[in-house]
Design an enzyme around this catalytic site. Sequence first.
Site, PDB file in Angstrom:
ATOM      1  N   ALA A 240     -27.242  16.365  52.693  1.00 13.41           N
ATOM      2  CA  ALA A 240     -25.872  16.857  52.533  1.00 13.41           C
ATOM      3  C   ALA A 240     -25.237  16.125  51.361  1.00 13.41           C
ATOM      4  O   ALA A 240     -25.235  14.899  51.333  1.00 13.41           O
ATOM      5  CB  ALA A 240     -25.064  16.614  53.803  1.00 13.41           C
TER       6      ALA A 240
ATOM      7  N   GLY B 150     -24.903  12.141  51.971  1.00 15.47           N
ATOM      8  CA  GLY B 150     -24.399  11.418  50.805  1.00 15.47           C
ATOM      9  C   GLY B 150     -25.534  11.176  49.828  1.00 15.47           C
ATOM     10  O   GLY B 150     -26.593  10.659  50.212  1.00 15.47           O
TER      11      GLY B 150
ATOM     12  N   GLU C 218     -28.802  -2.628  58.327  1.00 14.17           N
ATOM     13  CA  GLU C 218     -29.192  -3.764  57.469  1.00 14.17           C
ATOM     14  C   GLU C 218     -28.549  -3.688  56.087  1.00 14.17           C
ATOM     15  O   GLU C 218     -28.164  -4.716  55.504  1.00 14.17           O
ATOM     16  CB  GLU C 218     -30.726  -3.807  57.329  1.00 14.17           C
ATOM     17  CG  GLU C 218     -31.260  -4.922  56.447  1.00 14.17           C
ATOM     18  CD  GLU C 218     -30.909  -6.314  56.958  1.00 14.17           C
ATOM     19  OE1 GLU C 218     -30.017  -6.947  56.349  1.00 14.17           O
ATOM     20  OE2 GLU C 218     -31.496  -6.777  57.954  1.00 14.17           O
TER      21      GLU C 218
ATOM     22  N   LYS D 172     -18.249  -7.636  55.976  1.00 17.12           N
ATOM     23  CA  LYS D 172     -19.618  -8.152  56.138  1.00 17.12           C
ATOM     24  C   LYS D 172     -19.632  -9.433  56.964  1.00 17.12           C
ATOM     25  O   LYS D 172     -20.509  -9.643  57.808  1.00 17.12           O
ATOM     26  CB  LYS D 172     -20.238  -8.401  54.760  1.00 17.12           C
ATOM     27  CG  LYS D 172     -20.455  -7.117  53.966  1.00 17.12           C
ATOM     28  CD  LYS D 172     -20.716  -7.426  52.509  1.00 17.12           C
ATOM     29  CE  LYS D 172     -21.020  -6.184  51.699  1.00 17.12           C
ATOM     30  NZ  LYS D 172     -20.927  -6.401  50.258  1.00 17.12           N
TER      31      LYS D 172
ATOM     32  N   ASP E 227     -14.111  -6.109  51.544  1.00 19.62           N
ATOM     33  CA  ASP E 227     -15.525  -5.790  51.740  1.00 19.62           C
ATOM     34  C   ASP E 227     -16.279  -7.024  52.282  1.00 19.62           C
ATOM     35  O   ASP E 227     -17.072  -6.915  53.224  1.00 19.62           O
ATOM     36  CB  ASP E 227     -16.132  -5.321  50.408  1.00 19.62           C
ATOM     37  CG  ASP E 227     -17.614  -5.045  50.516  1.00 19.62           C
ATOM     38  OD1 ASP E 227     -17.976  -3.998  51.081  1.00 19.62           O
ATOM     39  OD2 ASP E 227     -18.419  -5.889  50.064  1.00 19.62           O
TER      40      ASP E 227
ATOM     41  N   VAL F  94     -24.814  -5.350  55.059  1.00 21.78           N
ATOM     42  CA  VAL F  94     -24.496  -6.736  54.706  1.00 21.78           C
ATOM     43  C   VAL F  94     -25.463  -7.247  53.643  1.00 21.78           C
ATOM     44  O   VAL F  94     -26.677  -7.261  53.854  1.00 21.78           O
ATOM     45  CB  VAL F  94     -24.544  -7.668  55.945  1.00 21.78           C
ATOM     46  CG1 VAL F  94     -24.192  -9.093  55.543  1.00 21.78           C
ATOM     47  CG2 VAL F  94     -23.590  -7.179  57.017  1.00 21.78           C
TER      48      VAL F  94
ATOM     49  N   ILE G  43     -30.879  -7.745  50.909  1.00 19.14           N
ATOM     50  CA  ILE G  43     -31.363  -8.977  51.557  1.00 19.14           C
ATOM     51  C   ILE G  43     -31.495  -8.729  53.060  1.00 19.14           C
ATOM     52  O   ILE G  43     -30.529  -8.296  53.697  1.00 19.14           O
ATOM     53  CB  ILE G  43     -30.376 -10.150  51.344  1.00 19.14           C
ATOM     54  CG1 ILE G  43     -30.061 -10.334  49.862  1.00 19.14           C
ATOM     55  CG2 ILE G  43     -30.916 -11.432  51.960  1.00 19.14           C
ATOM     56  CD1 ILE G  43     -28.946 -11.346  49.591  1.00 19.14           C
TER      57      ILE G  43
ATOM     58  N   THR H 292     -24.745   6.617  44.880  1.00 22.52           N
ATOM     59  CA  THR H 292     -25.572   5.474  44.446  1.00 22.52           C
ATOM     60  C   THR H 292     -26.651   5.151  45.483  1.00 22.52           C
ATOM     61  O   THR H 292     -27.855   5.178  45.182  1.00 22.52           O
ATOM     62  CB  THR H 292     -24.683   4.224  44.233  1.00 22.52           C
ATOM     63  OG1 THR H 292     -23.690   4.546  43.258  1.00 22.52           O
ATOM     64  CG2 THR H 292     -25.500   3.040  43.766  1.00 22.52           C
ATOM     65  N   VAL H 293     -26.231   4.866  46.705  1.00 22.92           N
ATOM     66  CA  VAL H 293     -27.208   4.430  47.724  1.00 22.92           C
ATOM     67  C   VAL H 293     -28.005   5.624  48.251  1.00 22.92           C
ATOM     68  O   VAL H 293     -29.223   5.515  48.471  1.00 22.92           O
ATOM     69  CB  VAL H 293     -26.501   3.678  48.881  1.00 22.92           C
ATOM     70  CG1 VAL H 293     -27.521   3.160  49.888  1.00 22.92           C
ATOM     71  CG2 VAL H 293     -25.662   2.518  48.347  1.00 22.92           C
TER      72      VAL H 293
HETATM   73  N1  LIG Z   1     -23.177   0.782  46.106  1.00 27.07           N
HETATM   74  C1  LIG Z   1     -23.754  -0.256  46.680  1.00 27.07           C
HETATM   75  O1  LIG Z   1     -24.376  -1.080  46.022  1.00 27.07           O
HETATM   76  C2  LIG Z   1     -23.680  -0.409  48.163  1.00 27.07           C
HETATM   77  C3  LIG Z   1     -22.974   0.464  48.949  1.00 27.07           C
HETATM   78  N2  LIG Z   1     -22.963   0.304  50.298  1.00 27.07           N
HETATM   79  C4  LIG Z   1     -22.288   1.281  51.140  1.00 27.07           C
HETATM   80  O2  LIG Z   1     -23.013   2.513  51.064  1.00 27.07           O
HETATM   81  C5  LIG Z   1     -22.128   3.611  51.259  1.00 27.07           C
HETATM   82  C6  LIG Z   1     -22.250   4.552  50.077  1.00 27.07           C
HETATM   83  O3  LIG Z   1     -21.882   3.857  48.906  1.00 27.07           O
HETATM   84  P1  LIG Z   1     -22.234   4.398  47.453  1.00 27.07           P
HETATM   85  O4  LIG Z   1     -23.513   5.108  47.462  1.00 27.07           O
HETATM   86  O5  LIG Z   1     -22.050   3.240  46.550  1.00 27.07           O
HETATM   87  O6  LIG Z   1     -21.037   5.415  47.228  1.00 27.07           O
HETATM   88  P2  LIG Z   1     -21.030   6.689  46.271  1.00 27.07           P
HETATM   89  O7  LIG Z   1     -19.590   7.016  46.078  1.00 27.07           O
HETATM   90  O8  LIG Z   1     -21.880   6.468  45.089  1.00 27.07           O
HETATM   91  O9  LIG Z   1     -21.732   7.772  47.173  1.00 27.07           O
HETATM   92  C7  LIG Z   1     -21.127   8.411  48.248  1.00 27.07           C
HETATM   93  C8  LIG Z   1     -21.481   9.871  48.136  1.00 27.07           C
HETATM   94  O10 LIG Z   1     -21.100  10.532  49.321  1.00 27.07           O
HETATM   95  C9  LIG Z   1     -20.508  11.764  48.964  1.00 27.07           C
HETATM   96  N3  LIG Z   1     -19.605  12.167  50.045  1.00 27.07           N
HETATM   97  C10 LIG Z   1     -18.476  11.549  50.474  1.00 27.07           C
HETATM   98  N4  LIG Z   1     -17.955  12.237  51.500  1.00 27.07           N
HETATM   99  C11 LIG Z   1     -18.765  13.291  51.727  1.00 27.07           C
HETATM  100  C12 LIG Z   1     -18.749  14.356  52.643  1.00 27.07           C
HETATM  101  N5  LIG Z   1     -17.783  14.465  53.543  1.00 27.07           N
HETATM  102  N6  LIG Z   1     -19.738  15.282  52.555  1.00 27.07           N
HETATM  103  C13 LIG Z   1     -20.746  15.157  51.650  1.00 27.07           C
HETATM  104  N7  LIG Z   1     -20.812  14.169  50.768  1.00 27.07           N
HETATM  105  C14 LIG Z   1     -19.826  13.251  50.802  1.00 27.07           C
HETATM  106  C15 LIG Z   1     -19.771  11.497  47.658  1.00 27.07           C
HETATM  107  O11 LIG Z   1     -19.575  12.694  46.945  1.00 27.07           O
HETATM  108  C16 LIG Z   1     -20.752  10.551  46.972  1.00 27.07           C
HETATM  109  O12 LIG Z   1     -21.688  11.257  46.195  1.00 27.07           O
HETATM  110  C17 LIG Z   1     -20.748   2.992  51.434  1.00 27.07           C
HETATM  111  O13 LIG Z   1     -20.480   2.846  52.794  1.00 27.07           O
HETATM  112  C18 LIG Z   1     -20.874   1.624  50.775  1.00 27.07           C
HETATM  113  O14 LIG Z   1     -19.977   0.680  51.284  1.00 27.07           O
HETATM  114  C19 LIG Z   1     -23.632  -0.699  50.922  1.00 27.07           C
HETATM  115  C20 LIG Z   1     -24.336  -1.608  50.198  1.00 27.07           C
HETATM  116  C21 LIG Z   1     -24.400  -1.540  48.753  1.00 27.07           C
HETATM  117  N1  LIG Z   2     -19.335  -3.148  46.797  1.00 28.56           N
HETATM  118  C1  LIG Z   2     -20.312  -3.927  47.476  1.00 28.56           C
HETATM  119  C2  LIG Z   2     -21.554  -3.141  47.646  1.00 28.56           C
HETATM  120  C3  LIG Z   2     -22.495  -3.759  48.574  1.00 28.56           C
HETATM  121  O1  LIG Z   2     -22.215  -4.010  49.722  1.00 28.56           O
HETATM  122  C4  LIG Z   2     -20.610  -5.187  46.704  1.00 28.56           C
HETATM  123  O2  LIG Z   2     -20.265  -5.230  45.517  1.00 28.56           O
HETATM  124  O3  LIG Z   2     -21.156  -6.120  47.282  1.00 28.56           O
HETATM  125 NA    NA Z   3     -28.942  -6.602  54.134  1.00 28.04          NA
END
Ligand SMILES: NC(=O)C1=CN([C@@H]2O[C@H](COP(=O)(O)OP(=O)(O)OC[C@H]3O[C@@H](n4cnc5c(N)ncnc54)[C@H](O)[C@@H]3O)[C@@H](O)[C@H]2O)C=CC1
Ligand SMILES: N[C@@H](CC=O)C(=O)O
Ligand code: NA
Length: 438
Positions: free
Chosen positions: A43, A10, A127, A203, A199, A130, A134, A13-14
């Site tokens: 990937a 992935g 980590e 957490k 969500d 949640v 932090i 964003t993260v």
């Molecule tokens: N965005 C945030 O601030 C935070 C997100 N998270 C968690 O982090 C994880 C990722 O979130 P984001 O980065 O925000 O989502 P995102 O949607 O920006 O990124 C996910 C990426 O994974 C790719 N993807 C999905 N399925 C796939 C597959 N089968 N093969 C290859 N690539 C695939 C998508 O195309 C996308 O680019 C989630 O579980 C989310 O809950 C946790 C804390 C904060």
């Molecule tokens: N969508 C979540 C992302 C972080 O866990 C949030 O807004 O807190």
């Molecule tokens: Na944390």
Amino acid sequence: MKPVRVGLCGLGTVGGGTFNVLTRNADDIARRAGRPIVIEQVAYRSLNPDCDITGIKTTQDVFEVANNPDVDVLVELIGGYDVARELVLTAIENGKHVVTANKALIAVYGNEIFQAAHKKGVIVAFEAAVAGGIPVIKSLREGLGANRIEWVAGIINGTGNYILTHMRDEGRAFEDVLAEAQALGYAESDPTFDVEGIDAAHKLTILASIAYGVPLQFEKAYTEGISRVTAEDVEQADNLGYVIKHLGISKRTEAGLELRVHPTLIPKERLLANVHGVKNAIAVMGDAVGPTLYYGAGAGAEPTASAVVADLLDVARDITTAHHYRVPYLAFSGIDEDVSQLPIMPMEDIVTAYYLRLLAVDRPGVLARVATILSEQGISIEALIQKEATEGELVPIILLTHRTREKQMNEAIRLIESLADIAGPLTRIRVESLDEQE
Ligand SMILES: NC(=O)C1=CN([C@@H]2O[C@H](COP(=O)(O)OP(=O)(O)OC[C@H]3O[C@@H](n4cnc5c(N)ncnc54)[C@H](O)[C@@H]3O)[C@@H](O)[C@H]2O)C=CC1
Ligand SMILES: N[C@@H](CC=O)C(=O)O
Ligand code: NA
């Protein structure tokens, strides 16, 4: 020393944030880990323009990473339930450590995943799942290890807090602020998870398991979102000396554990009332340490990456020192044994104070009828505001009650709503005094 080889799944964003933090701070990270942490394979489905992946082995198939013998740690950042579960279990089966930011995955499938990891002797670190950047899991699992935890309460969804803050401060519409939070990468791929409290419940489920040593029980969490909080409620709460925040609350009581997410009135002077925008804060009460508070960015690319990379450091250090996962997944040792059977309480047994807003026909005696219903349910009133009629002949009445059992309040609400003089469903928001500063 041999590097730790990461397979990054992935690049959203993260994933993008993790890629950039790992490469930008590679030297410091290597010095801290005692060996380099390198990205072996990425990937992704679509390229992230913020990341320069030149020279790195890539694939469109995440399972290629889980089966790659040159990958030591799989970092799952694709999100969602089913593919993520299969991916993580495949990596574990292949003897790889796993780092994930996926709270939905851990809250719902964590028990199964930890069992599998325990059998294989690999680490599953989460980590980032949640409160983003932090280090609250580390604090609760390690730093507060001496304590009996009494309660945990916090703002644990950045998107929701961002929406509440900007609606209140700038008078902007809900949808407008939500769209902005999505553009900033804060929201889940399905933003109803943020707005409806799912969500935050994911957490809170994880925090409660680590705090009290109980199995993950997401299905028992009470979940209520922010979509029904109006500008009027925000204003009335302000008049009464409160701020409305979307809180996750878990308390230890004699009857069991409370596990609930809902909009909450909290006194303005509390630290939690002053946590704004995408920031999260979690208050934890330990019997020895007293109240503690953890504050920082709850979402966003690099703040979340900070936690993902910290987990990678932990993995690297454990590999370096040949430890077999020094800290148990959910803080309490063993995987079946030592798990407490403290029950999660039904919402009807919760005791709390309430803010009620009702619209009444402007006729004499309405207030007396409402007061009688409350009194018959053993509910006493702490404050009352009756406003001038603003909506035709309907007049808003705001009530603040003393603490009472949710069951009594449900019955009172049912009876009040059935009065001929009361229009529509009333608004109920729970109130917490949260002595996090005392
Ligand atoms: N965005 C945030 O601030 C935070 C997100 N998270 C968690 O982090 C994880 C990722 O979130 P984001 O980065 O925000 O989502 P995102 O949607 O920006 O990124 C996910 C990426 O994974 C790719 N993807 C999905 N399925 C796939 C597959 N089968 N093969 C290859 N690539 C695939 C998508 O195309 C996308 O680019 C989630 O579980 C989310 O809950 C946790 C804390 C904060
Ligand atoms: N969508 C979540 C992302 C972080 O866990 C949030 O807004 O807190
Ligand atoms: Na944390």
